[in-house]
Design a protein around this motif. Sequence first.
Motif, PDB file in Angstrom:
ATOM      1  N   ARG A  72       0.718  -1.261   0.094  1.00  0.00           N
ATOM      2  CA  ARG A  72       0.132   0.154   0.082  1.00  0.00           C
ATOM      3  C   ARG A  72       0.706   1.185  -0.044  1.00  0.00           C
ATOM      4  O   ARG A  72       0.520   2.354   0.541  1.00  0.00           O
ATOM      5  CB  ARG A  72      -0.955  -0.029   1.268  1.00  0.00           C
ATOM      6  N   LYS A  73       1.905   1.066  -0.651  1.00  0.00           N
ATOM      7  CA  LYS A  73       2.869   2.346  -0.935  1.00  0.00           C
ATOM      8  C   LYS A  73       2.529   2.969  -2.181  1.00  0.00           C
ATOM      9  O   LYS A  73       1.811   2.231  -2.870  1.00  0.00           O
ATOM     10  CB  LYS A  73       4.185   2.125  -0.748  1.00  0.00           C
ATOM     11  N   ARG A  74       3.100   4.242  -2.726  1.00  0.00           N
ATOM     12  CA  ARG A  74       3.154   4.716  -3.780  1.00  0.00           C
ATOM     13  C   ARG A  74       4.429   4.646  -4.711  1.00  0.00           C
ATOM     14  O   ARG A  74       5.541   4.586  -3.781  1.00  0.00           O
ATOM     15  CB  ARG A  74       2.457   6.103  -3.708  1.00  0.00           C
ATOM     16  N   VAL A  75       4.735   4.812  -5.813  1.00  0.00           N
ATOM     17  CA  VAL A  75       5.913   4.764  -6.551  1.00  0.00           C
ATOM     18  C   VAL A  75       6.199   6.177  -6.821  1.00  0.00           C
ATOM     19  O   VAL A  75       5.378   6.914  -7.615  1.00  0.00           O
ATOM     20  CB  VAL A  75       5.878   3.626  -7.770  1.00  0.00           C
ATOM     21  N   VAL A  76       7.491   6.561  -6.919  1.00  0.00           N
ATOM     22  CA  VAL A  76       8.039   7.618  -7.393  1.00  0.00           C
ATOM     23  C   VAL A  76       9.146   7.356  -8.176  1.00  0.00           C
ATOM     24  O   VAL A  76      10.229   6.948  -7.872  1.00  0.00           O
ATOM     25  CB  VAL A  76       8.351   8.614  -6.489  1.00  0.00           C
ATOM     26  N   PRO A  77       9.057   7.632  -9.727  1.00  0.00           N
ATOM     27  CA  PRO A  77       9.978   6.871 -10.674  1.00  0.00           C
ATOM     28  C   PRO A  77      11.176   7.643 -10.803  1.00  0.00           C
ATOM     29  O   PRO A  77      11.099   8.368 -11.978  1.00  0.00           O
ATOM     30  CB  PRO A  77       9.075   6.552 -11.827  1.00  0.00           C
ATOM     31  N   VAL A  78      12.129   8.151 -10.152  1.00  0.00           N
ATOM     32  CA  VAL A  78      13.353   8.968 -10.181  1.00  0.00           C
ATOM     33  C   VAL A  78      14.322   8.289 -11.372  1.00  0.00           C
ATOM     34  O   VAL A  78      14.668   8.817 -12.263  1.00  0.00           O
ATOM     35  CB  VAL A  78      14.125   9.247  -9.049  1.00  0.00           C
ATOM     36  N   CYS A  79      14.139   6.819 -11.127  1.00  0.00           N
ATOM     37  CA  CYS A  79      15.275   5.891 -11.994  1.00  0.00           C
ATOM     38  C   CYS A  79      14.504   6.245 -13.494  1.00  0.00           C
ATOM     39  O   CYS A  79      13.258   5.791 -13.683  1.00  0.00           O
ATOM     40  CB  CYS A  79      15.177   4.608 -11.378  1.00  0.00           C
ATOM     41  N   PRO A  80      15.369   6.376 -14.518  1.00  0.00           N
ATOM     42  CA  PRO A  80      14.754   6.373 -16.062  1.00  0.00           C
ATOM     43  C   PRO A  80      14.077   5.076 -16.222  1.00  0.00           C
ATOM     44  O   PRO A  80      12.846   4.894 -16.987  1.00  0.00           O
ATOM     45  CB  PRO A  80      16.016   6.780 -16.657  1.00  0.00           C
ATOM     46  N   TYR A  81      14.518   3.972 -15.839  1.00  0.00           N
ATOM     47  CA  TYR A  81      14.054   2.615 -16.292  1.00  0.00           C
ATOM     48  C   TYR A  81      12.830   2.382 -15.524  1.00  0.00           C
ATOM     49  O   TYR A  81      11.719   2.088 -16.399  1.00  0.00           O
ATOM     50  CB  TYR A  81      14.987   1.382 -16.028  1.00  0.00           C
ATOM     51  N   VAL A  82      12.662   2.633 -14.277  1.00  0.00           N
ATOM     52  CA  VAL A  82      11.182   2.635 -13.691  1.00  0.00           C
ATOM     53  C   VAL A  82      10.277   3.638 -14.501  1.00  0.00           C
ATOM     54  O   VAL A  82       9.099   3.177 -14.732  1.00  0.00           O
ATOM     55  CB  VAL A  82      11.395   2.730 -12.153  1.00  0.00           C
ATOM     56  N   LYS A  83      10.578   4.736 -14.532  1.00  0.00           N
ATOM     57  CA  LYS A  83       9.782   5.881 -15.339  1.00  0.00           C
ATOM     58  C   LYS A  83       9.450   5.316 -16.645  1.00  0.00           C
ATOM     59  O   LYS A  83       8.131   5.144 -17.096  1.00  0.00           O
ATOM     60  CB  LYS A  83      10.645   7.251 -15.606  1.00  0.00           C
ATOM     61  N   LYS A  84      10.254   4.593 -17.606  1.00  0.00           N
ATOM     62  CA  LYS A  84       9.790   4.061 -18.821  1.00  0.00           C
ATOM     63  C   LYS A  84       8.956   3.122 -18.614  1.00  0.00           C
ATOM     64  O   LYS A  84       7.920   2.780 -19.606  1.00  0.00           O
ATOM     65  CB  LYS A  84      11.117   3.858 -19.630  1.00  0.00           C
ATOM     66  N   TYR A  85       9.162   2.188 -17.799  1.00  0.00           N
ATOM     67  CA  TYR A  85       8.407   0.915 -17.507  1.00  0.00           C
ATOM     68  C   TYR A  85       6.940   1.503 -17.235  1.00  0.00           C
ATOM     69  O   TYR A  85       6.099   0.845 -17.454  1.00  0.00           O
ATOM     70  CB  TYR A  85       8.864   0.089 -16.370  1.00  0.00           C
ATOM     71  N   LEU A  86       6.855   2.328 -16.214  1.00  0.00           N
ATOM     72  CA  LEU A  86       5.437   2.857 -15.978  1.00  0.00           C
ATOM     73  C   LEU A  86       4.715   3.623 -17.088  1.00  0.00           C
ATOM     74  O   LEU A  86       3.323   3.337 -17.333  1.00  0.00           O
ATOM     75  CB  LEU A  86       5.434   3.969 -14.806  1.00  0.00           C
ATOM     76  N   GLU A  87       5.355   4.003 -17.976  1.00  0.00           N
ATOM     77  CA  GLU A  87       4.801   4.665 -19.315  1.00  0.00           C
ATOM     78  C   GLU A  87       4.218   3.739 -20.044  1.00  0.00           C
ATOM     79  O   GLU A  87       3.262   3.873 -20.809  1.00  0.00           O
ATOM     80  CB  GLU A  87       6.053   5.653 -19.994  1.00  0.00           C
ATOM     81  N   LYS A  88       5.024   2.683 -20.097  1.00  0.00           N
ATOM     82  CA  LYS A  88       4.604   1.425 -20.980  1.00  0.00           C
ATOM     83  C   LYS A  88       3.457   0.478 -20.435  1.00  0.00           C
ATOM     84  O   LYS A  88       2.873  -0.313 -21.149  1.00  0.00           O
ATOM     85  CB  LYS A  88       5.823   0.629 -21.337  1.00  0.00           C
ATOM     86  N   HIS A  89       3.522   0.549 -19.119  1.00  0.00           N
ATOM     87  CA  HIS A  89       2.660  -0.311 -18.199  1.00  0.00           C
ATOM     88  C   HIS A  89       1.569   0.437 -17.455  1.00  0.00           C
ATOM     89  O   HIS A  89       1.943   0.821 -16.246  1.00  0.00           O
ATOM     90  CB  HIS A  89       3.580  -1.295 -17.528  1.00  0.00           C
ATOM     91  N   ASP A  90       0.563   1.127 -17.947  1.00  0.00           N
ATOM     92  CA  ASP A  90      -0.472   1.818 -17.259  1.00  0.00           C
ATOM     93  C   ASP A  90      -0.971   1.144 -16.045  1.00  0.00           C
ATOM     94  O   ASP A  90      -1.935   1.921 -15.371  1.00  0.00           O
ATOM     95  CB  ASP A  90      -1.293   2.561 -18.144  1.00  0.00           C
ATOM     96  N   GLY A  91      -1.053  -0.055 -15.836  1.00  0.00           N
ATOM     97  CA  GLY A  91      -1.769  -0.767 -14.724  1.00  0.00           C
ATOM     98  C   GLY A  91      -1.335  -0.374 -13.354  1.00  0.00           C
ATOM     99  O   GLY A  91      -1.585  -0.644 -12.293  1.00  0.00           O
ATOM    100  N   TYR A  92       0.058   0.527 -13.290  1.00  0.00           N
ATOM    101  CA  TYR A  92       0.537   0.954 -12.032  1.00  0.00           C
ATOM    102  C   TYR A  92       0.242   2.547 -11.992  1.00  0.00           C
ATOM    103  O   TYR A  92       0.692   3.241 -10.931  1.00  0.00           O
ATOM    104  CB  TYR A  92       1.928   0.700 -12.069  1.00  0.00           C
TER     105      TYR A  92
END
Length: 112
Positions: A72-92
């Motif tokens: 039950r936490k939230r994600v903050v994507p400072v890492c470029p790879y995590v940011k890119k993953y989130l852009e491609k996978h809108d389930g998060y």
Amino acid sequence: MTEQTAEPTVRHMPAEHRYEIRAGGALAGFTAYRDRGDQRVFYHTKIDEAFSGQGLASRLVHDALSDVRATRKRVVPVCPYVKKYLEKHDGYADISDPVTPEVLQWLDGELH
């Protein structure tokens, strides 16, 4: 199936502030974070060159984000790879927060 040929596994290593992925019993990579209240701020993901091209980074980040959701936490994507993953996978998208100057300043203080 022996440990050396087992499927890649992801483990949360809270004492090290990271999630690790192992393949064939060897450490293949990690994604590092720091917790800021209810936010898990991911700032670096690395896969060893010997394991590149096997989809391990995607598997690692997927499992890490699923764990963030479960806790039950939230994600903050400072890492470029995590940011890119989130852009491609809108389930998060429902657990993602934007990177702000305040978060970056806080992270800099945490890491130095």
